[in-house]
Scaffold this active site. Sequence first.
Site, PDB file in Angstrom:
ATOM      1  N   SER A  24     -13.705 -35.023 113.283  1.00 53.31           N
ATOM      2  CA  SER A  24     -15.014 -35.625 113.543  1.00 53.31           C
ATOM      3  C   SER A  24     -15.949 -35.445 112.356  1.00 53.31           C
ATOM      4  O   SER A  24     -16.297 -34.325 111.980  1.00 53.31           O
ATOM      5  CB  SER A  24     -15.610 -34.984 114.803  1.00 53.31           C
ATOM      6  OG  SER A  24     -17.002 -35.156 114.809  1.00 53.31           O
ATOM      7  N   SER A  25     -16.360 -36.576 111.785  1.00 57.45           N
ATOM      8  CA  SER A  25     -17.195 -36.500 110.580  1.00 57.45           C
ATOM      9  C   SER A  25     -18.580 -35.954 110.904  1.00 57.45           C
ATOM     10  O   SER A  25     -19.144 -35.166 110.156  1.00 57.45           O
ATOM     11  CB  SER A  25     -17.248 -37.885 109.924  1.00 57.45           C
ATOM     12  OG  SER A  25     -18.523 -38.417 109.926  1.00 57.45           O
ATOM     13  N   ASN A  26     -19.152 -36.340 112.060  1.00 56.46           N
ATOM     14  CA  ASN A  26     -20.505 -35.841 112.357  1.00 56.46           C
ATOM     15  C   ASN A  26     -20.484 -34.339 112.628  1.00 56.46           C
ATOM     16  O   ASN A  26     -21.423 -33.626 112.321  1.00 56.46           O
ATOM     17  CB  ASN A  26     -21.149 -36.657 113.485  1.00 56.46           C
ATOM     18  CG  ASN A  26     -20.657 -36.274 114.859  1.00 56.46           C
ATOM     19  OD1 ASN A  26     -21.155 -35.359 115.461  1.00 56.46           O
ATOM     20  ND2 ASN A  26     -19.634 -36.969 115.351  1.00 56.46           N
TER      21      ASN A  26
ATOM     22  N   HIS B  50     -16.956 -46.539 117.061  1.00 57.21           N
ATOM     23  CA  HIS B  50     -17.020 -46.782 115.613  1.00 57.21           C
ATOM     24  C   HIS B  50     -16.981 -48.263 115.256  1.00 57.21           C
ATOM     25  O   HIS B  50     -17.379 -48.663 114.184  1.00 57.21           O
ATOM     26  CB  HIS B  50     -15.784 -46.215 114.905  1.00 57.21           C
ATOM     27  CG  HIS B  50     -15.665 -44.740 114.950  1.00 57.21           C
ATOM     28  ND1 HIS B  50     -16.742 -43.915 114.860  1.00 57.21           N
ATOM     29  CD2 HIS B  50     -14.574 -43.944 115.018  1.00 57.21           C
ATOM     30  CE1 HIS B  50     -16.318 -42.661 114.895  1.00 57.21           C
ATOM     31  NE2 HIS B  50     -15.012 -42.649 115.009  1.00 57.21           N
TER      32      HIS B  50
ATOM     33  N   CYS C  95     -28.138 -43.035 112.817  1.00 57.17           N
ATOM     34  CA  CYS C  95     -28.466 -43.073 114.243  1.00 57.17           C
ATOM     35  C   CYS C  95     -29.455 -41.961 114.572  1.00 57.17           C
ATOM     36  O   CYS C  95     -29.314 -40.836 114.097  1.00 57.17           O
ATOM     37  CB  CYS C  95     -27.168 -42.892 115.009  1.00 57.17           C
ATOM     38  SG  CYS C  95     -27.423 -42.527 116.702  1.00 57.17           S
TER      39      CYS C  95
ATOM     40  N   GLU D 220     -15.619 -46.202 110.761  1.00 59.77           N
ATOM     41  CA  GLU D 220     -16.871 -46.965 110.953  1.00 59.77           C
ATOM     42  C   GLU D 220     -17.192 -47.751 109.686  1.00 59.77           C
ATOM     43  O   GLU D 220     -17.557 -48.937 109.747  1.00 59.77           O
ATOM     44  CB  GLU D 220     -18.028 -46.006 111.288  1.00 59.77           C
ATOM     45  CG  GLU D 220     -19.340 -46.757 111.478  1.00 59.77           C
ATOM     46  CD  GLU D 220     -20.561 -45.843 111.537  1.00 59.77           C
ATOM     47  OE1 GLU D 220     -20.473 -44.744 112.098  1.00 59.77           O
ATOM     48  OE2 GLU D 220     -21.609 -46.241 110.983  1.00 59.77           O
TER      49      GLU D 220
HETATM   50 FE1  F3S Z   1     -23.780 -44.617 118.431  1.00 64.26          FE
HETATM   51 FE2  F3S Z   1     -25.248 -42.857 117.341  1.00 64.26          FE
HETATM   52 FE3  F3S Z   1     -23.353 -42.122 118.852  1.00 64.26          FE
HETATM   53  S1  F3S Z   1     -24.404 -44.620 116.383  1.00 64.26           S
HETATM   54  S2  F3S Z   1     -21.827 -43.665 118.652  1.00 64.26           S
HETATM   55  S3  F3S Z   1     -25.152 -43.257 119.479  1.00 64.26           S
HETATM   56  S4  F3S Z   1     -23.957 -41.132 117.003  1.00 64.26           S
END
Ligand code: F3S
Length: 501
Positions: free
Chosen positions: A444-446, A298, A416, A350
């Site tokens: 975990s946000s994702n 992060h 990302c 982050e």
């Molecule tokens: Fe980086 Fe994407 Fe994982 S920003 S930490 S590769 S979700």
Amino acid sequence: MGYAVAVDGPAGAGKSTIAKLVAKNMDLTYIDTGAMYRGIGIFIRDAGVDPDDEEAVSKAVSGITMDIRYQDGVQHVFVDGRDVTERLREEETGRLASRVSRYPAVRSRLVALQRQMAESGNVIMDGRDIGTVVLPGAQLKIYLTASVQTRARRRWKELLEKGEPADIAEIQADIEKRDNQDMHREVSPLKKADDAVVLDTSDMTIEQVVNRIEGLARIRRKNPKVVLAQTAGFCFGVQRAVKTVYDETKGSGPLYTYGEIIHNESVVDDLQKHGVTVLDTPDDVRKAEKGTVVIRSHGVSKDVYDDLQNAGFRIVDATCPFVLKIHQIAREVTSGDGELVIVGDRTHPEVEGICGWCRKPATVIDTKEEADSLIFPENTDVTIVSQTTFNLQKFEEIVEIIRAKGYNTNVCNTICSATEERQTEARRIAATVDAMIVIGGKKSSNTRKLYEICKRECPETYLIQTFADLNLISLAKADSIGITAGASTPNTIIEEVLHNV
Ligand code: F3S
């Protein structure tokens, strides 16, 4: 073979109680293997065979037939067509059964009979080697266990309820001795099948255990189509950060991570066992003995970075390169006259880290409403970046709202690609299955975003941290199941869910 569930495990784990209840709920025949050995005891006695004469016993049982039938819900055991149920609990029967059960011929005749029963119906069978020797092809194999202390306590309570005096230490010693004998006996030692689902019932109620096994048995019987997302699990950045910490544990001196390395309890617990301490606050930094600090994927703010350096810590920066890119944009944009808008959760580390690299305050927004109420002077240069794990669709909607205000807008889609791909694949799978499982840490946000996306497409979406959280009875209704996982979910957890489902 019909449908078969094999339940193995040490004595006192509750195998027969559980197997009987599952049998009742699922209309399976419960094969009481212990009763079958007792049936042999009765047969030997009635035939007048010397139980110590192995040859005579072996010859006598070679053609024996046995059957287990239910009459008005009560199990009846038939030996050579005779109902011997009434005599099964007699003490002499038990003694004879244990004397002859050590003979390989008795064992192999009973295994053959047990297999015959499994061939002609749907069964659940418990014992010590059902999954490995008797029914190696069983659709579901369970290894039911509980700690020695728990089993001793259960037995102790049972005896007390019957009004019999009992010493818990003695019971525990007996169980330990019996476990050792069962595992090392020559004939049919206790063995766990490689593909068995291990269920430790130490902290579970009978109802919970029955639910778990019944759910699994229903899923296996239904044999749903299971689709595992290719993008499930550690992303590149998380993989790199976790590996960095494990590599550092091989060095010397105190080792820290600034914040939990990933939002996953099992990984954090394991690292703790490897001597890694989590620093959460500036106060933790002040109090900690000097050593190495790994910065997680992060990233952190410039202040945190400087504080660690000034305090004399060695810094190993595992900030994901995609996040570092946002730090760079943040620094550049806020060094000029333009405004920076960060689309993301302002409380997420982050985003806090990104804000900490700005040379003047940035604006953080998370919702379309906040975008609506955003006001800058006319003709302002507005650069928009995003938290790496933000929902792409929502980001685009927010961007459209800001664009419509007529500023000189520069959009840097910093979501990302790993997140985008994971979300797109999850959405696609969720739209085609009856049930969807999203695996990931509570914080975990994702993972939470993945859950939201899947839930929109598939109402039967389950968010779980580990296999133990899964509501198997509900899941068993699905003909097709999708599985995905957040970027901080280790493969071992995904594999466990996949294997069991
Ligand atoms: Fe980086 Fe994407 Fe994982 S920003 S930490 S590769 S979700």
